[in-house]
Each structure stands twice: as C-alpha cells, then as structure tokens.
Scaffold this motif. Structure first.
Motif, short mmCIF file in Angstrom:
data_model
loop_
_atom_site.label_atom_id
_atom_site.label_comp_id
_atom_site.label_asym_id
_atom_site.label_seq_id
_atom_site.Cartn_x
_atom_site.Cartn_y
_atom_site.Cartn_z
N ASP A 20 -82.32 18.90 22.38
CA ASP A 20 -82.27 19.72 21.21
C ASP A 20 -83.87 20.10 20.78
OD1 ASP A 20 -79.61 19.56 20.85
OD2 ASP A 20 -79.66 18.05 19.55
N VAL A 21 -84.75 19.13 20.86
CA VAL A 21 -86.03 19.26 20.77
C VAL A 21 -86.78 20.29 21.56
CG1 VAL A 21 -88.34 18.20 20.69
CG2 VAL A 21 -86.38 17.21 19.50
N GLY A 28 -89.18 28.61 20.04
CA GLY A 28 -90.48 28.70 19.46
C GLY A 28 -91.35 29.40 20.50
N VAL A 29 -91.62 28.96 21.45
CA VAL A 29 -92.66 29.65 22.43
C VAL A 29 -92.05 31.06 22.71
CG1 VAL A 29 -93.31 29.36 24.71
CG2 VAL A 29 -93.37 27.36 23.42
N ALA A 30 -90.82 31.46 23.02
CA ALA A 30 -90.36 32.64 23.52
C ALA A 30 -90.62 33.58 22.31
CB ALA A 30 -88.67 32.52 23.57
N VAL A 34 -92.81 37.12 22.52
CA VAL A 34 -92.37 38.36 21.89
C VAL A 34 -93.12 38.97 21.09
CG1 VAL A 34 -90.34 39.56 20.92
CG2 VAL A 34 -89.76 37.98 22.71
N TYR A 35 -93.57 38.26 20.17
CA TYR A 35 -94.49 38.79 19.11
C TYR A 35 -95.75 39.22 19.67
CZ TYR A 35 -97.72 39.03 15.33
OH TYR A 35 -98.95 39.52 14.45
#
Length: 75
Positions: A20-21, A28-30, A34-35
């Motif tokens: 899960d972690v 978060g990294v993805a 994308v940003y």
C-alpha cells in the motif's frame, strides 16, 4: 552514490514499505511527472504554434492509459 543511497534507504525504510505504501508513493511520483510534463511541454508547444495537437495527444494518451489499466484489472 546512488547505489549506496538506495541500500541505506532500503535498510531504513524496509519495515514500513508495504504494498500500500509503495502504491501511494508510485501514485505521487506519477502525479509529479504528469504535472512537470504539462507544465513544461504545453508552453513549449504553444511557442511553436502546435498547442492544440499536443493537447489532443495528451488526452489521447491519458485515454489509452486508462483503457489499458482497465483491461489489466479485468484479468
């Protein structure tokens, strides 16, 4: 330096690294990737006058990724 940092990081974080972690970290990294892609690439495309094509490509790529994730979740 990177392999040493990876080993030290693993030794320190191994007790809390569950599936899960890791899933949350990868999500978060993805999102960050994308940003950064949108923040850097779309203005560059606008400078060259092809921003509509890049937006269409971005949306098409997101749709393909969503469809592929749905296909793999079904199996």
């Amino acid at each position: 330096a990177e392999p040493l940092g990876a080993v030290l990081g693993y030794l320190l974080l191994a007790p809390i690294l569950t599936q899960d972690v890791l899933g949350l970290l990868f999500a978060g990294v993805a999102g960050i990737m994308v940003y950064i892609s949108i923040d850097e690439l779309l203005p560059a495309a606008a400078r060259y006058g092809e921003h509509h094509i890049s937006i269409y490509g971005f949306i098409t790529g997101m749709a393909i990724m969503a469809a592929s994730l749905l296909m793999f979740m079904a199996t």
